[in-house]
Design a protein around this motif. Structure first.
Motif, PDB file in Angstrom:
ATOM      1  N   LEU A   7       3.741  42.558  -7.248  1.00 44.95           N
ATOM      2  CA  LEU A   7       2.354  42.138  -7.093  1.00 44.95           C
ATOM      3  C   LEU A   7       1.636  43.042  -6.105  1.00 44.95           C
ATOM      4  CD1 LEU A   7       2.890  38.290  -6.738  1.00 44.95           C
ATOM      5  CD2 LEU A   7       2.066  39.487  -8.758  1.00 44.95           C
ATOM      6  N   VAL A   8       0.486  43.547  -6.505  1.00 44.30           N
ATOM      7  CA  VAL A   8      -0.402  44.248  -5.582  1.00 44.30           C
ATOM      8  C   VAL A   8      -1.520  43.266  -5.256  1.00 44.30           C
ATOM      9  CG1 VAL A   8      -1.885  46.244  -5.206  1.00 44.30           C
ATOM     10  CG2 VAL A   8       0.171  46.472  -6.616  1.00 44.30           C
ATOM     11  N   GLY A   9      -1.403  42.622  -4.108  1.00 47.14           N
ATOM     12  CA  GLY A   9      -2.329  41.560  -3.719  1.00 47.14           C
ATOM     13  C   GLY A   9      -1.691  40.196  -3.891  1.00 47.14           C
ATOM     14  N   VAL A  10      -1.680  39.406  -2.803  1.00 48.72           N
ATOM     15  CA  VAL A  10      -1.085  38.065  -2.867  1.00 48.72           C
ATOM     16  C   VAL A  10      -2.067  37.051  -2.284  1.00 48.72           C
ATOM     17  CG1 VAL A  10       1.060  36.763  -2.587  1.00 48.72           C
ATOM     18  CG2 VAL A  10       1.089  39.231  -2.297  1.00 48.72           C
ATOM     19  N   GLY A  11      -3.281  37.047  -2.827  1.00 47.45           N
ATOM     20  CA  GLY A  11      -4.257  36.045  -2.442  1.00 47.45           C
ATOM     21  C   GLY A  11      -4.045  34.773  -3.244  1.00 47.45           C
ATOM     22  N   ASN A  12      -5.132  34.056  -3.526  1.00 49.12           N
ATOM     23  CA  ASN A  12      -5.020  32.809  -4.281  1.00 49.12           C
ATOM     24  C   ASN A  12      -4.336  33.006  -5.627  1.00 49.12           C
ATOM     25  OD1 ASN A  12      -6.421  31.264  -2.326  1.00 49.12           O
ATOM     26  ND2 ASN A  12      -8.394  31.902  -3.158  1.00 49.12           N
ATOM     27  N   ILE A  13      -4.790  34.009  -6.376  1.00 51.47           N
ATOM     28  CA  ILE A  13      -4.253  34.220  -7.724  1.00 51.47           C
ATOM     29  C   ILE A  13      -2.867  34.831  -7.658  1.00 51.47           C
ATOM     30  CG2 ILE A  13      -4.589  35.444  -9.906  1.00 51.47           C
ATOM     31  CD1 ILE A  13      -7.643  35.265  -9.330  1.00 51.47           C
ATOM     32  N   GLY A  14      -2.687  35.886  -6.871  1.00 53.03           N
ATOM     33  CA  GLY A  14      -1.383  36.520  -6.766  1.00 53.03           C
ATOM     34  C   GLY A  14      -0.310  35.548  -6.313  1.00 53.03           C
ATOM     35  N   GLY A  15      -0.664  34.663  -5.379  1.00 48.54           N
ATOM     36  CA  GLY A  15       0.295  33.672  -4.910  1.00 48.54           C
ATOM     37  C   GLY A  15       0.719  32.708  -6.002  1.00 48.54           C
ATOM     38  N   LEU A  16      -0.237  32.295  -6.848  1.00 48.65           N
ATOM     39  CA  LEU A  16       0.101  31.411  -7.963  1.00 48.65           C
ATOM     40  C   LEU A  16       0.964  32.119  -9.006  1.00 48.65           C
ATOM     41  CD1 LEU A  16      -3.275  29.526  -8.521  1.00 48.65           C
ATOM     42  CD2 LEU A  16      -1.108  28.502  -7.835  1.00 48.65           C
ATOM     43  N   VAL A  17       0.655  33.384  -9.278  1.00 48.65           N
ATOM     44  CA  VAL A  17       1.472  34.152 -10.220  1.00 48.65           C
ATOM     45  C   VAL A  17       2.902  34.248  -9.699  1.00 48.65           C
ATOM     46  CG1 VAL A  17       1.823  36.414 -11.288  1.00 48.65           C
ATOM     47  CG2 VAL A  17      -0.483  35.475 -11.111  1.00 48.65           C
ATOM     48  N   ALA A  18       3.043  34.510  -8.414  1.00 45.31           N
ATOM     49  CA  ALA A  18       4.371  34.614  -7.808  1.00 45.31           C
ATOM     50  C   ALA A  18       5.153  33.321  -7.981  1.00 45.31           C
ATOM     51  CB  ALA A  18       4.244  34.969  -6.325  1.00 45.31           C
ATOM     52  N   ARG A  19       4.513  32.198  -7.708  1.00 45.14           N
ATOM     53  CA  ARG A  19       5.204  30.902  -7.806  1.00 45.14           C
ATOM     54  C   ARG A  19       5.630  30.605  -9.243  1.00 45.14           C
ATOM     55  NH1 ARG A  19       3.340  25.730  -8.663  1.00 45.14           N
ATOM     56  NH2 ARG A  19       1.168  26.272  -8.301  1.00 45.14           N
ATOM     57  N   LYS A  20       4.731  30.848 -10.195  1.00 41.60           N
ATOM     58  CA  LYS A  20       5.062  30.589 -11.597  1.00 41.60           C
ATOM     59  C   LYS A  20       6.178  31.507 -12.089  1.00 41.60           C
ATOM     60  CE  LYS A  20       0.275  29.227 -12.550  1.00 41.60           C
ATOM     61  NZ  LYS A  20       0.501  27.782 -12.712  1.00 41.60           N
ATOM     62  N   ALA A  21       6.122  32.772 -11.664  1.00 40.45           N
ATOM     63  CA  ALA A  21       7.125  33.739 -12.112  1.00 40.45           C
ATOM     64  C   ALA A  21       8.495  33.447 -11.502  1.00 40.45           C
ATOM     65  CB  ALA A  21       6.681  35.153 -11.749  1.00 40.45           C
ATOM     66  N   ALA A  22       8.503  33.156 -10.199  1.00 42.97           N
ATOM     67  CA  ALA A  22       9.771  32.946  -9.509  1.00 42.97           C
ATOM     68  C   ALA A  22      10.404  31.601  -9.859  1.00 42.97           C
ATOM     69  CB  ALA A  22       9.554  33.042  -7.993  1.00 42.97           C
ATOM     70  N   LEU A  23       9.599  30.541  -9.812  1.00 38.43           N
ATOM     71  CA  LEU A  23      10.145  29.205 -10.016  1.00 38.43           C
ATOM     72  C   LEU A  23      10.212  28.806 -11.483  1.00 38.43           C
ATOM     73  CD1 LEU A  23       8.391  27.335  -7.047  1.00 38.43           C
ATOM     74  CD2 LEU A  23      10.517  28.661  -7.061  1.00 38.43           C
ATOM     75  N   GLY A  24       9.362  29.399 -12.292  1.00 37.95           N
ATOM     76  CA  GLY A  24       9.350  29.054 -13.707  1.00 37.95           C
ATOM     77  C   GLY A  24      10.197  29.958 -14.582  1.00 37.95           C
ATOM     78  N   PHE A  25      10.307  31.233 -14.194  1.00 42.00           N
ATOM     79  CA  PHE A  25      11.012  32.192 -15.039  1.00 42.00           C
ATOM     80  C   PHE A  25      12.149  32.912 -14.313  1.00 42.00           C
ATOM     81  CE2 PHE A  25       6.894  31.628 -17.024  1.00 42.00           C
ATOM     82  CZ  PHE A  25       7.218  31.524 -18.372  1.00 42.00           C
ATOM     83  N   ASP A  26      12.437  32.490 -13.101  1.00 37.41           N
ATOM     84  CA  ASP A  26      13.530  33.097 -12.317  1.00 37.41           C
ATOM     85  C   ASP A  26      13.374  34.607 -12.182  1.00 37.41           C
ATOM     86  OD1 ASP A  26      14.925  30.706 -11.781  1.00 37.41           O
ATOM     87  OD2 ASP A  26      15.755  30.728 -13.812  1.00 37.41           O
ATOM     88  N   MET A  27      12.136  35.051 -12.015  1.00 37.97           N
ATOM     89  CA  MET A  27      11.899  36.466 -11.761  1.00 37.97           C
ATOM     90  C   MET A  27      12.050  36.746 -10.269  1.00 37.97           C
ATOM     91  SD  MET A  27       8.600  37.282 -14.226  1.00 37.97           S
ATOM     92  CE  MET A  27       8.855  39.058 -14.252  1.00 37.97           C
ATOM     93  N   LYS A  28      12.343  37.982  -9.949  1.00 36.30           N
ATOM     94  CA  LYS A  28      12.387  38.424  -8.563  1.00 36.30           C
ATOM     95  C   LYS A  28      11.003  38.974  -8.222  1.00 36.30           C
ATOM     96  CE  LYS A  28      17.215  39.704  -9.197  1.00 36.30           C
ATOM     97  NZ  LYS A  28      18.183  40.834  -9.280  1.00 36.30           N
ATOM     98  N   VAL A  29      10.370  38.419  -7.215  1.00 31.39           N
ATOM     99  CA  VAL A  29       8.990  38.783  -6.904  1.00 31.39           C
ATOM    100  C   VAL A  29       8.935  39.649  -5.652  1.00 31.39           C
ATOM    101  CG1 VAL A  29       6.674  37.944  -6.397  1.00 31.39           C
ATOM    102  CG2 VAL A  29       8.146  36.658  -7.961  1.00 31.39           C
ATOM    103  N   LEU A  30       8.367  40.819  -5.833  1.00 27.35           N
ATOM    104  CA  LEU A  30       8.147  41.781  -4.752  1.00 27.35           C
ATOM    105  C   LEU A  30       6.641  41.907  -4.587  1.00 27.35           C
ATOM    106  CD1 LEU A  30       9.837  43.855  -3.004  1.00 27.35           C
ATOM    107  CD2 LEU A  30       9.395  45.515  -4.834  1.00 27.35           C
ATOM    108  N   ALA A  31       6.143  41.911  -3.363  1.00 26.27           N
ATOM    109  CA  ALA A  31       4.691  41.908  -3.189  1.00 26.27           C
ATOM    110  C   ALA A  31       4.259  42.825  -2.064  1.00 26.27           C
ATOM    111  CB  ALA A  31       4.197  40.490  -2.918  1.00 26.27           C
TER     112      ALA A  31
END
Length: 325
Positions: free
Chosen positions: A146-170
């Motif tokens: 993720l380039v940017g972890v504001g409101n939207i980036g933070g939600l994308v991170a949560r959905k990706a990590a907790l919903g799809f077991d992705m590794k999130v780097l920001a």
């Protein structure tokens, strides 16, 4: 005499009802091109803007305008310098569309992972080839950068990590207190070098325009995808086209392009490994309802002498000078 609010484009009932209940007069504009707004703005005290560009000419034509509310999280379509010069306050709705845009970013990653555009193109004529020979992948275990972890980036991170077991780097120099499912990148370059999906979540500013170009694309894996749900100007489009044509990256999903409405001759529209859309990240019913209400509340607060919750950042100093509580 009631305040008059110009609506160059329709807003949802949530916002309209809020303003009408408080005695405001709403003027539905004759259009949202520059000349339409210049013609309609006379005598208006406020304006709610969706996709219309608010130029210096529009600002100069306004004879009573006190506040503009931008129906969304971006405000690069408003000439802030011209507004500040006339002491016109600019508000926005930074959280209203976050959920919708975050969901779309996940959708784009899923679409890319299954090479869906090519599958759809081929399967009617060659069912077995589309099923067995077009390369497809899971999101599970992949690295999302993720380039940017504001409101939207933070939600994308949560959905990706907790919903799809992705590794999130920001990477976000302004972010603090990140949850444990986000790993801060040591530098911006690490995002492009390590990620299987690079998702952009930054506003269009002098520092970010064309900030994803030849250098960044050259760092990406040839199996990686670029996802852009922020602003089309963030990406050097010519550099991206070259990278895609030369297969230096696997593909891209672009909710935004540099020119909107689109240029039909743009080669990105016809590439099998590129998904494009007409900037639909915030175009859900739910996001539009929240944005309409947020804009209405902000305008009512400002015109009633209360401090609005969401001034655009460059306008906070002017708001402080006004002494609103």
């Amino acid at each position: 005499m009631s305040y008059k609010i110009l609506l160059p484009q329709p807003i949802l009932e949530s916002g309209r009802e809020y303003l009408l209940e408080r005695g405001y007069e709403l003027l539905d504009g004759s259009g949202f091109e520059e000349e339409d707004i210049i013609r309609d703005i006379k005598g208006c005290d406020a304006m709610i803007v969706r996709t219309a560009k608010i130029t210096k000419r529009v600002i100069e034509a306004a004879d009573r305008l006190k506040v503009i509310a931008r129906h969304g999280a971006g405000f690069d379509g408003v000439d802030l310098d011209a507004a500040a010069e006339k002491r016109i306050m600019i508000l926005y709705a930074p959280r209203s569309n976050s959920e919708s845009v975050a969901e779309l970013a996940i959708f784009y990653m899923l679409y890319c992972s299954r090479n869906f555009k090519l599958v759809q193109k081929l399967y009617k004529d060659d069912y077995r080839f589309a099923k067995f020979n077009v390369e497809k992948h899971e999101l599970n275990g992949k690295i999302l950068g993720l380039v940017g972890v504001g409101n939207i980036g933070g939600l994308v991170a949560r959905k990706a990590a907790l919903g799809f077991d992705m590794k999130v780097l920001a990477y976000d120099p302004y972010a603090a207190g990140l949850p444990d499912y986000i790993t801060p990148a040591a530098c911006r370059e690490e995002i492009f070098a390590k990620s299987d999906y690079v998702s952009l979540h930054v506003p269009a500013t002098p520092d970010t325009v064309n900030s994803v170009g030849e250098k960044e694309l050259a760092m990406m894996k040839n199996t990686a995808f670029l996802i852009n749900t922020s602003r089309g100007t963030i990406v050097d489009e010519e550099a991206l086209i070259r990278a895609l044509q030369e297969k230096r990256i696997a593909g891209a999903a672009l909710d935004v392009l540099r020119q909107e409405p689109i240029d039909p001759a743009n080669p990105l529209l016809n590439m099998d490994n590129v998904l494009t859309a007409p900037h639909i990240g915030a175009a859900t019913r739910e996001a539009s309802a929240r944005s309409s209400l947020t804009c209405a509340v902000g305008i009512d607060d400002f015109l009633s002498g209360r401090r609005p919750e969401f001034p655009v950042p460059p306008m906070k100093k002017m708001l402080d000078e006004m002494g609103l509580n």
